[in-house]
Enzyme design. Structure first.
Site, PDB file in Angstrom:
ATOM      1  N   GLU A  76       0.815  -1.217   0.000  1.00  0.00           N
ATOM      2  CA  GLU A  76       0.000   0.000   0.000  1.00  0.00           C
ATOM      3  C   GLU A  76       0.851   1.269   0.000  1.00  0.00           C
ATOM      4  OE1 GLU A  76      -4.177  -1.573   1.558  1.00  0.00           O
ATOM      5  OE2 GLU A  76      -2.703  -1.557   3.149  1.00  0.00           O
ATOM      6  N   HIS A  95      -1.318   3.829   8.253  1.00  0.00           N
ATOM      7  CA  HIS A  95      -2.530   3.178   7.731  1.00  0.00           C
ATOM      8  C   HIS A  95      -2.807   1.946   8.578  1.00  0.00           C
ATOM      9  CE1 HIS A  95      -5.401   1.096   5.283  1.00  0.00           C
ATOM     10  NE2 HIS A  95      -4.551   0.102   5.024  1.00  0.00           N
ATOM     11  N   HIS A  97      -6.209  -0.968   9.969  1.00  0.00           N
ATOM     12  CA  HIS A  97      -7.566  -1.498   9.794  1.00  0.00           C
ATOM     13  C   HIS A  97      -8.280  -1.453  11.147  1.00  0.00           C
ATOM     14  CE1 HIS A  97      -5.770  -4.115   6.295  1.00  0.00           C
ATOM     15  NE2 HIS A  97      -5.813  -2.821   6.001  1.00  0.00           N
ATOM     16  N   TYR A 122     -13.841  16.423  19.219  1.00  0.00           N
ATOM     17  CA  TYR A 122     -12.439  16.078  18.955  1.00  0.00           C
ATOM     18  C   TYR A 122     -12.162  15.557  17.551  1.00  0.00           C
ATOM     19  CZ  TYR A 122     -12.139  17.042  23.824  1.00  0.00           C
ATOM     20  OH  TYR A 122     -12.219  17.691  25.024  1.00  0.00           O
ATOM     21  N   HIS A 162     -12.335  -0.744   4.255  1.00  0.00           N
ATOM     22  CA  HIS A 162     -10.921  -1.041   4.380  1.00  0.00           C
ATOM     23  C   HIS A 162     -10.344  -0.430   5.678  1.00  0.00           C
ATOM     24  CE1 HIS A 162      -6.817  -1.207   2.058  1.00  0.00           C
ATOM     25  NE2 HIS A 162      -6.671  -1.434   3.343  1.00  0.00           N
TER      26      HIS A 162
HETATM   27 ZN   LIG Z   1      -4.926  -1.798   4.335  1.00  0.00          ZN
END
Ligand SMILES: [Zn+2]
Length: 194
Positions: A76, A95, A97, A122, A162
Protein backbone atom coordinates in the site's frame (compact mmCIF):
# COMPACT_ATOMS: atom_id res chain seq x y z
CA UNK A 1 19.87 15.94 9.88
CA UNK A 2 22.37 13.28 10.85
CA UNK A 3 22.41 9.60 11.64
CA UNK A 4 21.20 10.27 15.19
CA UNK A 5 18.11 11.92 13.76
CA UNK A 6 17.46 8.92 11.53
CA UNK A 7 17.90 6.57 14.50
CA UNK A 8 15.47 8.70 16.51
CA UNK A 9 12.86 8.49 13.74
CA UNK A 10 13.26 4.72 13.52
CA UNK A 11 12.94 4.40 17.29
CA UNK A 12 9.86 6.63 17.48
CA UNK A 13 8.18 4.72 14.64
CA UNK A 14 8.93 1.37 16.28
CA UNK A 15 7.63 2.67 19.62
CA UNK A 16 4.36 3.92 18.08
CA UNK A 17 3.88 0.69 16.12
CA UNK A 18 4.43 -1.36 19.27
CA UNK A 19 1.90 0.72 21.23
CA UNK A 20 -0.71 0.39 18.47
CA UNK A 21 -0.17 -3.39 18.42
CA UNK A 22 -0.14 -3.85 22.20
CA UNK A 23 -3.43 -2.00 22.57
CA UNK A 24 -5.27 -3.82 19.79
CA UNK A 25 -5.40 -0.93 17.32
CA UNK A 26 -3.67 -3.12 14.73
CA UNK A 27 -3.35 -6.88 14.36
CA UNK A 28 -1.19 -9.35 12.47
CA UNK A 29 0.60 -7.76 9.53
CA UNK A 30 -2.31 -5.59 8.38
CA UNK A 31 -0.98 -2.10 9.17
CA UNK A 32 1.76 -0.04 7.56
CA UNK A 33 3.57 3.09 8.59
CA UNK A 34 6.24 5.32 7.11
CA UNK A 35 8.32 8.41 7.78
CA UNK A 36 10.16 10.80 5.47
CA UNK A 37 13.83 11.58 5.98
CA UNK A 38 15.93 13.57 3.49
CA UNK A 39 13.55 12.93 0.57
CA UNK A 40 13.45 9.20 1.20
CA UNK A 41 10.51 7.26 2.60
CA UNK A 42 11.17 4.61 5.23
CA UNK A 43 8.14 2.31 5.19
CA UNK A 44 7.38 -0.93 6.96
CA UNK A 45 8.17 -3.79 4.61
CA UNK A 46 5.61 -6.23 3.25
CA UNK A 47 4.38 -8.82 5.77
CA UNK A 48 5.88 -7.17 8.85
CA UNK A 49 4.12 -7.01 12.22
CA UNK A 50 3.82 -3.85 14.33
CA UNK A 51 4.35 -6.00 17.43
CA UNK A 52 8.00 -6.82 16.76
CA UNK A 53 9.40 -4.26 14.29
CA UNK A 54 13.14 -3.64 14.03
CA UNK A 55 15.11 -1.23 11.82
CA UNK A 56 15.67 -4.12 9.40
CA UNK A 57 11.92 -4.28 8.72
CA UNK A 58 11.84 -1.03 6.74
CA UNK A 59 11.94 -0.62 2.99
CA UNK A 60 13.54 2.60 1.70
CA UNK A 61 11.78 4.20 -1.27
CA UNK A 62 12.42 7.49 -3.04
CA UNK A 63 9.64 9.92 -3.97
CA UNK A 64 9.48 8.42 -7.48
CA UNK A 65 8.68 4.90 -6.22
CA UNK A 66 12.20 3.49 -6.66
CA UNK A 67 12.99 0.94 -3.96
CA UNK A 68 16.50 1.65 -2.62
CA UNK A 69 17.19 -1.41 -0.46
CA UNK A 70 16.45 -5.14 -0.66
CA UNK A 71 13.21 -4.93 1.34
CA UNK A 72 9.87 -5.13 -0.47
CA UNK A 73 7.68 -2.24 0.73
CA UNK A 74 4.12 -2.68 1.95
CA UNK A 75 1.91 -3.11 -1.10
CA UNK A 76 0.00 0.00 0.00
CA UNK A 77 3.04 2.29 -0.23
CA UNK A 78 1.73 4.26 -3.27
CA UNK A 79 -0.86 5.93 -1.00
CA UNK A 80 1.91 6.96 1.37
CA UNK A 81 3.84 8.45 -1.55
CA UNK A 82 0.74 10.31 -2.75
CA UNK A 83 0.37 11.95 0.66
CA UNK A 84 4.05 12.93 0.79
CA UNK A 85 3.98 14.27 -2.76
CA UNK A 86 0.73 16.20 -2.20
CA UNK A 87 1.66 17.63 1.20
CA UNK A 88 5.21 18.89 1.75
CA UNK A 89 4.34 19.29 5.45
CA UNK A 90 3.64 15.57 5.91
CA UNK A 91 6.56 13.63 7.42
CA UNK A 92 4.75 10.51 8.66
CA UNK A 93 1.88 8.35 7.35
CA UNK A 94 -0.01 5.61 9.24
CA UNK A 95 -2.53 3.18 7.73
CA UNK A 96 -4.46 0.67 9.84
CA UNK A 97 -7.57 -1.50 9.79
CA UNK A 98 -8.53 -0.32 13.32
CA UNK A 99 -11.87 -1.80 14.33
CA UNK A 100 -14.16 1.19 14.87
CA UNK A 101 -12.81 3.36 12.05
CA UNK A 102 -13.21 0.37 9.75
CA UNK A 103 -16.73 -0.22 11.06
CA UNK A 104 -17.70 3.22 9.79
CA UNK A 105 -15.77 2.61 6.56
CA UNK A 106 -18.09 -0.36 5.95
CA UNK A 107 -21.34 1.55 6.46
CA UNK A 108 -22.96 2.35 3.15
CA UNK A 109 -24.70 5.45 4.42
CA UNK A 110 -21.62 7.56 5.07
CA UNK A 111 -20.66 8.70 1.60
CA UNK A 112 -21.40 12.29 2.42
CA UNK A 113 -19.10 14.81 3.99
CA UNK A 114 -19.93 13.68 7.52
CA UNK A 115 -18.30 10.28 7.38
CA UNK A 116 -18.43 9.57 11.10
CA UNK A 117 -20.91 11.21 13.47
CA UNK A 118 -19.07 13.38 15.95
CA UNK A 119 -20.72 13.44 19.38
CA UNK A 120 -17.64 15.18 20.82
CA UNK A 121 -15.66 18.04 19.23
CA UNK A 122 -12.44 16.08 18.95
CA UNK A 123 -12.94 14.46 15.58
CA UNK A 124 -13.06 17.87 13.94
CA UNK A 125 -10.42 19.38 16.21
CA UNK A 126 -7.81 16.63 15.89
CA UNK A 127 -8.61 14.82 12.67
CA UNK A 128 -10.11 17.58 10.54
CA UNK A 129 -11.94 16.85 7.35
CA UNK A 130 -12.10 13.08 6.87
CA UNK A 131 -12.15 12.31 3.15
CA UNK A 132 -13.92 9.23 1.78
CA UNK A 133 -12.12 7.04 -0.78
CA UNK A 134 -14.31 4.60 -2.79
CA UNK A 135 -13.53 0.91 -2.53
CA UNK A 136 -11.07 -0.99 -4.68
CA UNK A 137 -9.11 -4.12 -3.78
CA UNK A 138 -6.21 -3.55 -1.35
CA UNK A 139 -2.94 -2.99 -3.16
CA UNK A 140 -4.67 -2.57 -6.53
CA UNK A 141 -3.86 0.12 -9.08
CA UNK A 142 -7.57 1.02 -8.96
CA UNK A 143 -7.33 1.77 -5.22
CA UNK A 144 -4.34 4.05 -5.79
CA UNK A 145 -6.21 5.80 -8.62
CA UNK A 146 -9.25 6.25 -6.36
CA UNK A 147 -6.98 7.64 -3.64
CA UNK A 148 -5.29 10.09 -6.01
CA UNK A 149 -8.68 11.18 -7.35
CA UNK A 150 -9.95 11.81 -3.80
CA UNK A 151 -6.86 13.52 -2.41
CA UNK A 152 -7.39 17.06 -1.15
CA UNK A 153 -5.79 19.52 1.24
CA UNK A 154 -6.84 17.15 4.01
CA UNK A 155 -4.39 14.64 5.50
CA UNK A 156 -7.10 12.29 6.88
CA UNK A 157 -8.74 9.60 4.70
CA UNK A 158 -11.12 6.69 5.17
CA UNK A 159 -10.88 3.90 2.60
CA UNK A 160 -14.29 2.32 1.99
CA UNK A 161 -14.59 -1.21 3.43
CA UNK A 162 -10.92 -1.04 4.38
CA UNK A 163 -9.69 1.47 7.01
CA UNK A 164 -8.10 4.84 7.79
CA UNK A 165 -4.91 6.42 6.45
CA UNK A 166 -3.58 9.65 7.96
CA UNK A 167 -0.51 11.84 7.60
CA UNK A 168 0.97 14.59 9.76
CA UNK A 169 4.10 16.64 10.34
CA UNK A 170 5.69 14.24 12.84
CA UNK A 171 5.43 10.62 13.88
CA UNK A 172 3.71 11.54 17.13
CA UNK A 173 1.28 13.95 15.45
CA UNK A 174 0.25 11.21 13.02
CA UNK A 175 -0.09 8.79 15.94
CA UNK A 176 -2.27 11.25 17.89
CA UNK A 177 -4.45 11.80 14.82
CA UNK A 178 -4.93 8.08 14.16
CA UNK A 179 -5.71 7.50 17.84
CA UNK A 180 -8.22 10.34 17.94
CA UNK A 181 -9.92 9.06 14.79
CA UNK A 182 -10.26 5.57 16.26
CA UNK A 183 -11.52 6.90 19.63
CA UNK A 184 -14.03 9.19 17.91
CA UNK A 185 -15.21 6.29 15.75
CA UNK A 186 -15.62 4.16 18.88
CA UNK A 187 -17.54 6.90 20.73
CA UNK A 188 -19.81 7.46 17.74
CA UNK A 189 -20.51 3.74 17.50
CA UNK A 190 -21.34 3.49 21.21
CA UNK A 191 -23.56 6.59 21.13
CA UNK A 192 -25.44 5.09 18.20
CA UNK A 193 -25.97 1.69 19.81
CA UNK A 194 -26.58 2.35 23.52
ZN1 LIG B 1 -4.93 -1.80 4.33
Amino acid sequence: MNKMDLDKLYNETIWVAQKLFDRGKVSGSSANMSFKYEDKIYITASNTCFGNLTKEDFSIVDLNSNVLNEKKPSKEYPMHLSLYNKHSSVNCVIHTHSTFSTYWACKKTIKDKTLIPSPTPYLEMKVGNLVFVPYADPGSVKLFTNFDDAITDSTSYLLENHGPIVGDKSIFDAFYKLEELEEAAKNAWLVEHF
